[in-house]
Design an enzyme around this catalytic site. Sequence first.
Site, mmCIF file in Angstrom:
data_model
loop_
_atom_site.group_PDB
_atom_site.id
_atom_site.type_symbol
_atom_site.label_atom_id
_atom_site.label_comp_id
_atom_site.label_asym_id
_atom_site.label_seq_id
_atom_site.Cartn_x
_atom_site.Cartn_y
_atom_site.Cartn_z
ATOM 1 N N ASN B 403 -27.950 18.390 -25.555
ATOM 2 C CA ASN B 403 -27.303 17.219 -26.124
ATOM 3 C C ASN B 403 -27.392 16.013 -25.197
ATOM 4 O OD1 ASN B 403 -25.668 15.360 -27.381
ATOM 5 N ND2 ASN B 403 -24.044 16.799 -27.869
ATOM 6 N N ASP B 404 -26.647 16.055 -24.111
ATOM 7 C CA ASP B 404 -26.575 14.874 -23.249
ATOM 8 C C ASP B 404 -27.931 14.481 -22.660
ATOM 9 O OD1 ASP B 404 -23.867 14.694 -23.724
ATOM 10 O OD2 ASP B 404 -23.370 16.059 -22.088
ATOM 11 N N VAL B 405 -28.806 15.477 -22.429
ATOM 12 C CA VAL B 405 -30.090 15.161 -21.788
ATOM 13 C C VAL B 405 -31.068 14.489 -22.745
ATOM 14 C CG1 VAL B 405 -29.887 16.970 -20.063
ATOM 15 C CG2 VAL B 405 -31.031 17.472 -22.220
ATOM 16 N N VAL B 406 -30.720 14.398 -24.047
ATOM 17 C CA VAL B 406 -31.576 13.674 -24.983
ATOM 18 C C VAL B 406 -30.813 12.519 -25.619
ATOM 19 C CG1 VAL B 406 -33.099 15.608 -25.527
ATOM 20 C CG2 VAL B 406 -31.007 15.321 -26.834
ATOM 21 N N ALA B 444 -20.486 16.253 -21.894
ATOM 22 C CA ALA B 444 -19.893 15.048 -21.315
ATOM 23 C C ALA B 444 -18.860 14.451 -22.268
ATOM 24 C CB ALA B 444 -20.974 14.028 -20.996
#
Lengths: 103, 477
Positions: B403-406, B444
Amino acid sequence: METILNWIAAHQQMIYIVVLMIFVGIEIIGKVPSVLHTPLMSGANAIHGVVIIGAIIVMGKAEADNYLALILGLLAVILGTLNVVGGFVVTDRMLEMFKGKKK
Amino acid sequence: MELNILTLCYLIGSITFIIGLKMLSHPASARKGNLVAAAGMAIAIAGTIFLYKDEAGNGLHNYGWIFGGIAIGTIVGWMAAKKVKMTAMPEMVSLFNGMGGACAALISIVEFNHLVHGYTVETGAAFFASLNGTTLLIIMLGLIIGSVSFAGSIIAWGKLNGKIKDFSFNGQHIFNIVLLLLIVSLAIYIVVFSPAQTILFFYVVFLLSLIYGVLFVFPIGGADMPVVISLLNSFTGVAAACGGFLYDNKVMLTGGILVGAAGTLLTILMCKAMNRSLKNVLIGSFGGNKAVATGAAKEQGLYKEITLSDSAVLMAYANKIMIVPGYGLAVAQAQHICHELEKLLAEKGVEVKYAIHPVAGRMPGHMNVLLAEADVNYEKLLEMEQANDEFSTTDVVLVLGANDVVNPAAKKDPASPIYGMPILDVELAKTCIVNKRSMKPGYAGIENDLFFQPKTSMLFGDAKKVLQDLVAEIKSL
């Protein structure tokens, strides 16, 4: 001032070790690939388990009738061993996954 | 003679620690390095038990207690480390780190009690003034650092396995700094002035250090935990080194300082991998802007779902597919079925690669470890920079529980808590299929604009189940 100088002179061996080890520690892991960050952290975690030696000395010096020292010492030995054994085994398991997959 | 052998044991121990760490930082030799350090540790421990003599030449006693403690610790530690799931490893490391910190703090407490053994009310402050200042200083240092490391690691452990939620209050950073100053000044006061209440103050410092450890880690977001654990790891190293000073023990000093220095550098390297500064991680805690970020995203809350068969067709007839694994894949233990899907697609002539974000999952390198376990070829794993070059020529991106890394907000939205973190540019690909269990925000705690873009389709469900169905679906095409 003189006290500080005397202190440094009295502990110079220790101070040398501290200074040199700081540089060694920084030097040897300088170029670690990010893939290995976690196993390296885990391995370092196991190494500071060397604190167990202090626990063993505390334990081994405690008088047989000093129950506070005995109990705290025992706890320290158990926790230290957990740190050492658990740390090395977890690191090994992590690295096992890399087996045969080296570049 | 015996003491000289012990010195040799310690020398061997120190050298193996250095060589072990050195080997650990190269992929090919890492596993051996770990074993080398472990062997050195065993030699140093055995040497201490059998050969140690104090200044008066007395050996150790209480062997029953020592061996009992080691036996319990070994069995529990071994079992815990063997049984822990791959996904839970970072929190396990944190827990073991906390044990080391607690051990250092306990040593300080016992030694302090030993030191003040002869104290009576009559002798008062004069007694404390006669104590060796250096010894007291080292004991205090070991106590403070060990306690902070212990309390902090336990909180980090609780956060990673979801038992403890983020918690912060207004002005917490100021409060923490004041608390730290209080601890330090109290410790200096004890060491320099040796007041009559030294014993009371000692335990106050102990208590305050524990509280500080808790408050220090509490406001830091879960995604930053590996960095915090690494930092606490180096703290424990320094605490162990204090023991080395106390007992004039070179192997404890070497090992402790080595880990303290290497751990600090590693912490900084980890921050760099996430393109953030250590100060940013510790002070600019995640979640502070949560209200703003979610508020903005709610307005565009339209996403489209895709069916399994549509995804199967899309993937089977693509030229190039990029898989982006994340924590969801690890939780679902879907790495094997993921590898199967990759092989199946490869048979159909599709080029399949994996795009690995350096901090995907809960720890750096998590995804590499996971996919390596499933025998995925090392060459198929692309690092972030390589992957970003290839996204524009990719037909389908399959995001599996990441999620957060994209999250494009890291690039576009300066108000976002993850702003500035490098991400995988999956938007550059022609289509993007995102597998998630639900629309809940990621670790996050922020919404992801990617899910609402026209190129993106959502495929809900547990990663393992969805992948199994996809494989079956593609086979039947």
